[in-house]
Motif scaffolding. Structure first.
Motif, short mmCIF file in Angstrom:
data_model
loop_
_atom_site.label_atom_id
_atom_site.label_comp_id
_atom_site.label_asym_id
_atom_site.label_seq_id
_atom_site.Cartn_x
_atom_site.Cartn_y
_atom_site.Cartn_z
N GLY A 144 -12.47 -3.20 -9.73
CA GLY A 144 -11.20 -2.53 -9.59
C GLY A 144 -10.28 -2.73 -10.78
N ILE A 145 -9.00 -2.54 -10.52
CA ILE A 145 -7.98 -2.65 -11.57
C ILE A 145 -7.20 -3.93 -11.34
N ASN A 146 -7.04 -4.71 -12.38
CA ASN A 146 -6.26 -5.92 -12.29
C ASN A 146 -4.80 -5.55 -12.53
N ALA A 147 -3.98 -5.58 -11.46
CA ALA A 147 -2.58 -5.18 -11.58
C ALA A 147 -1.80 -6.12 -12.49
N GLU A 179 -2.85 -7.23 -15.37
CA GLU A 179 -3.09 -6.78 -16.74
C GLU A 179 -2.79 -5.30 -16.92
N ASP A 180 -3.11 -4.50 -15.92
CA ASP A 180 -2.95 -3.05 -16.00
C ASP A 180 -1.95 -2.57 -14.96
N GLY A 181 -0.75 -3.13 -14.99
CA GLY A 181 0.25 -2.83 -13.98
C GLY A 181 0.67 -1.37 -13.96
N GLY A 182 0.81 -0.76 -15.12
CA GLY A 182 1.24 0.64 -15.20
C GLY A 182 0.23 1.57 -14.57
N ILE A 183 -1.03 1.37 -14.92
CA ILE A 183 -2.11 2.21 -14.36
C ILE A 183 -2.22 1.98 -12.86
N PHE A 217 0.11 1.09 -10.78
CA PHE A 217 1.23 1.73 -10.11
C PHE A 217 1.03 3.23 -10.00
N ILE A 218 0.55 3.84 -11.07
CA ILE A 218 0.32 5.29 -11.06
C ILE A 218 -0.75 5.64 -10.03
N LEU A 219 -1.84 4.90 -10.00
CA LEU A 219 -2.91 5.18 -9.04
C LEU A 219 -2.46 4.92 -7.61
N PHE A 220 -1.65 3.90 -7.39
CA PHE A 220 -1.13 3.62 -6.06
C PHE A 220 -0.22 4.76 -5.60
N THR A 221 0.60 5.27 -6.50
CA THR A 221 1.48 6.39 -6.17
C THR A 221 0.66 7.64 -5.82
N ILE A 222 -0.38 7.91 -6.59
CA ILE A 222 -1.25 9.05 -6.31
C ILE A 222 -1.92 8.89 -4.95
#
Length: 48
Positions: free
Chosen positions: A15-18, A20-24, A26-31
């Protein structure tokens, strides 16, 4: 759509490590939230 499938497929392998990759993340969570709201609006808005 291909990008979405690629990102979902990586969720099973780490998965995505929030941190390190907080912006991505957040965008994926919003989607994801918008998709869930869309599905729920479709399901609850139907008149059987």
């Amino acid at each position: 759509m291909t990008v979405l499938v690629g990102l979902v497929a990586t969720a099973c392998s780490g998965g995505i490590n929030a941190g390190e990759d907080g912006g991505i993340a957040f965008i994926l969570f919003t989607i994801m939230l918008l998709a869930v709201v869309g599905v729920m609006a479709f399901i609850l808005g139907r008149e059987d």
